[in-house]
Design a protein around this motif. Sequence first.
Motif, mmCIF file in Angstrom:
data_model
loop_
_atom_site.group_PDB
_atom_site.id
_atom_site.type_symbol
_atom_site.label_atom_id
_atom_site.label_comp_id
_atom_site.label_asym_id
_atom_site.label_seq_id
_atom_site.Cartn_x
_atom_site.Cartn_y
_atom_site.Cartn_z
ATOM 1 N N SER A 1 46.206 53.351 -24.826
ATOM 2 C CA SER A 1 47.524 53.049 -24.292
ATOM 3 C C SER A 1 48.571 54.028 -24.819
ATOM 4 N N ASN A 2 48.498 54.326 -26.105
ATOM 5 C CA ASN A 2 49.492 55.217 -26.723
ATOM 6 C C ASN A 2 49.245 56.686 -26.404
ATOM 7 N N ASP A 3 48.095 56.984 -25.803
ATOM 8 C CA ASP A 3 47.776 58.372 -25.445
ATOM 9 C C ASP A 3 48.513 58.741 -24.154
ATOM 10 N N SER A 4 49.829 58.777 -24.262
ATOM 11 C CA SER A 4 50.680 59.037 -23.101
ATOM 12 C C SER A 4 52.005 59.614 -23.572
ATOM 13 N N ALA A 5 52.578 60.483 -22.752
ATOM 14 C CA ALA A 5 53.910 61.019 -23.071
ATOM 15 C C ALA A 5 54.984 59.971 -22.853
ATOM 16 N N PHE A 6 54.631 58.910 -22.099
ATOM 17 C CA PHE A 6 55.617 57.890 -21.741
ATOM 18 C C PHE A 6 55.571 56.711 -22.705
ATOM 19 N N GLY A 7 56.620 55.905 -22.663
ATOM 20 C CA GLY A 7 56.677 54.728 -23.522
ATOM 21 C C GLY A 7 57.632 53.686 -22.981
ATOM 22 N N LEU A 8 57.399 53.276 -21.740
ATOM 23 C CA LEU A 8 58.304 52.308 -21.121
ATOM 24 C C LEU A 8 57.838 50.868 -21.355
ATOM 25 N N GLY A 9 56.548 50.607 -21.144
ATOM 26 C CA GLY A 9 56.073 49.249 -21.344
ATOM 27 C C GLY A 9 54.566 49.160 -21.265
ATOM 28 N N VAL A 10 54.024 48.025 -21.706
ATOM 29 C CA VAL A 10 52.587 47.779 -21.651
ATOM 30 C C VAL A 10 52.369 46.290 -21.429
ATOM 31 N N SER A 11 51.302 45.950 -20.705
ATOM 32 C CA SER A 11 50.921 44.553 -20.492
ATOM 33 C C SER A 11 49.586 44.282 -21.164
ATOM 34 N N LEU A 12 49.534 43.195 -21.940
ATOM 35 C CA LEU A 12 48.292 42.760 -22.575
ATOM 36 C C LEU A 12 47.835 41.461 -21.926
ATOM 37 N N GLU B 1 56.090 51.620 -27.246
ATOM 38 C CA GLU B 1 56.646 51.219 -25.958
ATOM 39 C C GLU B 1 58.014 50.558 -26.133
ATOM 40 N N GLY B 2 58.784 50.552 -25.064
ATOM 41 C CA GLY B 2 60.044 49.828 -25.069
ATOM 42 C C GLY B 2 59.870 48.346 -24.835
ATOM 43 N N ALA B 3 58.698 47.939 -24.327
ATOM 44 C CA ALA B 3 58.459 46.521 -24.046
ATOM 45 C C ALA B 3 56.964 46.227 -24.080
ATOM 46 N N VAL B 4 56.625 45.051 -24.578
ATOM 47 C CA VAL B 4 55.258 44.552 -24.531
ATOM 48 C C VAL B 4 55.296 43.194 -23.837
ATOM 49 N N PHE B 5 54.568 43.078 -22.733
ATOM 50 C CA PHE B 5 54.486 41.812 -21.996
ATOM 51 C C PHE B 5 53.079 41.263 -22.139
ATOM 52 N N VAL B 6 52.971 40.008 -22.498
ATOM 53 C CA VAL B 6 51.672 39.375 -22.702
ATOM 54 C C VAL B 6 51.375 38.439 -21.532
ATOM 55 N N ASN B 7 50.260 38.698 -20.864
ATOM 56 C CA ASN B 7 49.826 37.929 -19.690
ATOM 57 C C ASN B 7 50.862 37.944 -18.572
ATOM 58 N N GLU B 8 51.545 39.057 -18.440
ATOM 59 C CA GLU B 8 52.539 39.234 -17.383
ATOM 60 C C GLU B 8 52.754 40.725 -17.142
ATOM 61 N N LEU B 9 53.138 41.066 -15.924
ATOM 62 C CA LEU B 9 53.482 42.455 -15.637
ATOM 63 C C LEU B 9 54.829 42.795 -16.269
ATOM 64 N N VAL B 10 55.029 44.048 -16.589
ATOM 65 C CA VAL B 10 56.308 44.493 -17.128
ATOM 66 C C VAL B 10 57.342 44.421 -16.017
ATOM 67 N N LYS B 11 58.477 43.785 -16.300
ATOM 68 C CA LYS B 11 59.523 43.650 -15.287
ATOM 69 C C LYS B 11 60.888 43.637 -15.960
ATOM 70 N N SER B 12 61.889 43.993 -15.186
ATOM 71 C CA SER B 12 63.249 43.959 -15.705
ATOM 72 C C SER B 12 63.856 42.584 -15.444
ATOM 73 N N ASP B 13 64.657 42.132 -16.393
ATOM 74 C CA ASP B 13 65.257 40.807 -16.355
ATOM 75 C C ASP B 13 66.664 40.953 -16.924
ATOM 76 N N PRO B 14 67.698 40.503 -16.210
ATOM 77 C CA PRO B 14 69.067 40.661 -16.720
ATOM 78 C C PRO B 14 69.269 40.130 -18.129
ATOM 79 N N ARG B 15 68.434 39.183 -18.562
ATOM 80 C CA ARG B 15 68.608 38.548 -19.871
ATOM 81 C C ARG B 15 67.971 39.337 -21.012
#
Length: 450
Positions: free
Chosen positions: A376-387, A404-418
């Motif tokens: 997962s970390n073998d990437s130039a990017f670091g926006l998010g990951v889903s486990l 990464e900027g976000a880790v989501f567990v059992n969910e896709l990475v998504k933006s949320d106003p909160r």
Amino acid sequence: MKTSTNPYNGKQLHIFNELDDSELSKKIEVAHQRFQIWKRTSFVERSRLMLKVAEELKTNTDTYAKTITQEMGKPISQARAEVEKCAWVCEYYAENAEEQLQDEIVETDAEKSYVSYEPLGVVLAVMPWNYPFWQVFRFAAPNLIAGNVGVLKHASNVMQSAEMIERLFNKAGFPKGCFQNLVIGSEKIPSVLENDNVRAVTLTGSKPAGAAVASKAGEHIKKTVLELGGSNALIVFADADMDTEVDTCVKARFQNTGQSCIAGKRLLVQEDIADDFKQRFIDKIKELKSGDPMDGDTYIGVLAREDLAEDVEKQVQDSINMGATLEIGGKRKGTYYEPTVLSEVTPEMPMFKEETFGPAIGITTFTSDEEAVELSNDSAFGLGVSLFTEDVQRAKRLAPLFDEGAVFVNELVKSDPRLPFGGIKTSGYGRELSGHGIKEFMNRKTLYFK
């Protein structure tokens, strides 16, 4: 001259005349003059107007969604969801901005000391085509409520969406100059940043675009926030709930026809379940309907431009030439690219190391938790990951190990106003949304009373 063209049928939709230098300067001056008044308006008034924007979005969802679909090919049901999400972010900040920006009391040797949050002024937003409304609103809602004013340089192929957004704010009652669309090309961004009245810039786009804008802003000591895409991994462990997670992974990769910064773009599956998961994944993809984006049943539309489809086609073919196996898809017709899955993808292949901005994904297997993190970390990017795992303790233990900027567990990475949204490494810096995002373009002023 800017032209928007329907990528599904090739029909020309609109033509826009670009601003000349004089017109551009006048618009920025109007924004600056409006800021002098707008920054002194109350949160009550700003929130009232923002709620009217939300009401307009919800009342005329279909009108705005149709424009999105016609300009960039998003399936109409997903375009409606995009407009509804814009209404949500407006309502969220209307209800929470005042509290988020209240003075922060700090105990010191002073009789009183605190931090106040004050708007900076005119903020330039350079936005992409893939979410032509949402990308703009997640910038505009917090910044306008915070007392800043906005000028928008939108992608050239969604200029009708940009014009509609400006009219929407005006219709809701925002004073002239609070939000303006600038019909300009990228070559004029430097002159906007050189203008003393423009105090900051936010950009969502490619690494080269972000680097160029940040460099120019840096020359003039102006604040930047950058969101530069990602290559999120979807990591499926052997103990995952297979039925549920297959559906989630398909949605994570193929919504918006794969044209999303936070889409799952690398599928990492534990070796013990790889064959079973792959078959279920492919079977689910076969159920996705491709077709006219204006058809409510369509899930896979077209890519926004033919060159984008050609880029995906090349990434897939180059990976196959390097040893990957084509499981499904792989064919292109104009702007349409079939939902595509490759297996036996390795880290040196384009489908792993590059951002794939379209309906294609590669499957890579792993044996251990440590290998999953390493891949997962073998990437130039670091926006998010889903486990995906039923072991909550494993997820908590591994989460800090991901760059990464976000880790989501059992969910896709998504933006949320909160929640704050943004990345690290070449995915950019700074945060949008939540109480963190609204403070990005504020002067954190220290006040000290002896």
